[in-house]
Design an enzyme around this catalytic site. Structure first.
Site, short mmCIF file in Angstrom:
data_model
loop_
_atom_site.label_atom_id
_atom_site.label_comp_id
_atom_site.label_asym_id
_atom_site.label_seq_id
_atom_site.Cartn_x
_atom_site.Cartn_y
_atom_site.Cartn_z
N SER A 57 13.05 2.83 3.28
CA SER A 57 13.57 3.54 4.46
C SER A 57 14.15 2.53 5.44
CB SER A 57 12.44 4.33 5.13
OG SER A 57 11.43 3.44 5.60
N ARG A 111 13.03 4.18 12.60
CA ARG A 111 11.76 4.92 12.64
C ARG A 111 10.93 4.49 13.86
NH1 ARG A 111 9.22 4.80 6.79
NH2 ARG A 111 7.96 6.47 7.74
N HIS A 140 12.73 -2.71 2.23
CA HIS A 140 12.13 -1.44 2.63
C HIS A 140 13.03 -0.31 2.18
CE1 HIS A 140 9.07 -3.47 4.88
NE2 HIS A 140 10.00 -4.25 5.40
N TYR A 173 11.03 8.90 1.23
CA TYR A 173 11.01 7.91 0.16
C TYR A 173 11.60 8.40 -1.17
CZ TYR A 173 7.88 5.59 3.44
OH TYR A 173 7.34 4.99 4.57
N ARG A 231 7.28 0.06 13.44
CA ARG A 231 7.92 -0.38 12.19
C ARG A 231 9.06 -1.38 12.45
NH1 ARG A 231 5.56 3.24 8.42
NH2 ARG A 231 5.18 5.25 9.40
N ARG A 279 4.97 10.92 -2.45
CA ARG A 279 4.65 10.57 -1.06
C ARG A 279 5.86 10.83 -0.17
NH1 ARG A 279 4.72 4.43 1.29
NH2 ARG A 279 3.94 4.96 3.35
N PRO A 320 0.79 -1.23 0.00
CA PRO A 320 0.00 0.00 0.00
C PRO A 320 0.83 1.28 0.00
CG PRO A 320 -0.13 -1.11 2.13
CD PRO A 320 0.52 -2.07 1.18
N ASN A 321 0.33 2.21 -0.78
CA ASN A 321 0.87 3.58 -0.88
C ASN A 321 2.16 3.68 -1.68
OD1 ASN A 321 -1.23 4.81 0.77
ND2 ASN A 321 -0.29 3.70 2.46
C1 DQA Z 1 8.21 0.96 3.83
C2 DQA Z 1 8.29 1.12 5.36
C3 DQA Z 1 6.94 0.86 6.00
O1 DQA Z 1 7.04 1.03 7.42
C4 DQA Z 1 5.92 1.87 5.48
O2 DQA Z 1 4.65 1.59 6.02
C5 DQA Z 1 5.88 1.92 4.00
C6 DQA Z 1 7.12 1.84 3.25
C7 DQA Z 1 9.53 1.30 3.15
O3 DQA Z 1 9.70 0.88 2.00
O4 DQA Z 1 10.37 2.00 3.72
O5 DQA Z 1 4.83 2.14 3.41
O6 DQA Z 1 7.91 -0.41 3.55
#
Ligand code: DQA
Length: 139
Positions: free
Chosen positions: A99, A104, A97, A22, A108, A17, A9-10
């Protein structure tokens, strides 16, 4: 060699974003360059904001791909179903990931993916996908 990339997602909003976290590049721009770097690899790409669709895609590619690169995004920290799907398929999954999730918020730091993944690459920006591809290449 066939490698499947699955984004959660996202991640369709990469480029706009939270660019401080990111970056400024869309995933599709990055993906085009990645494919050019590895012309011998057959890539497929899937992104969804819906947990069940990510599970369906893991099942769809998890018996035929040579490797799966999975960024389950926020579902990483919540989804027993995605963790179980990784256990249920044959293809190895590299968790990525963009990030450094460990630098964080505390929530996470938990992953339902990591215990079932072949490996984990975090914190190098979009380059985590290339590093994961490298990990699947014959040594
Ligand atoms: C993420 C890290 C996740 O905590 C976050 O919810 C994301 C992106 C990353 O690629 O850094 O949506 O997966």
């Amino acid at each position: 060699m066939k490698i499947s990339i699955i984004n959660g997602p996202n991640l369709n909003l990469l480029g706009t974003r939270e660019p401080g976290i990111y970056g400024n590049q869309s995933f599709m721009d990055y993906f085009e360059k990645l494919k050019q770097q590895y012309p011998a690899i057959s890539f497929d790409y899937f992104q969804s904001n819906i947990e069940g669709e990510l599970i369906d895609q893991l099942q769809a590619v998890g018996f035929s791909s040579d490797g799966i690169i999975l960024n389950a995004a926020a579902y990483t920290h919540t989804s027993v179903g995605i963790g179980d799907a990784i256990k249920a398929i044959n293809t190895a999954v590299i968790e990525v990931h963009i990030s450094n999730t460990f630098a964080r918020e505390d929530f996470r730091h938990t992953s339902y993916i990591s215990p079932n993944a072949k490996g984990l690459i975090v914190g190098f920006g979009l380059d985590v996908y290339r590093l994961a591809v490298e990990s699947f290449l014959p040594k």
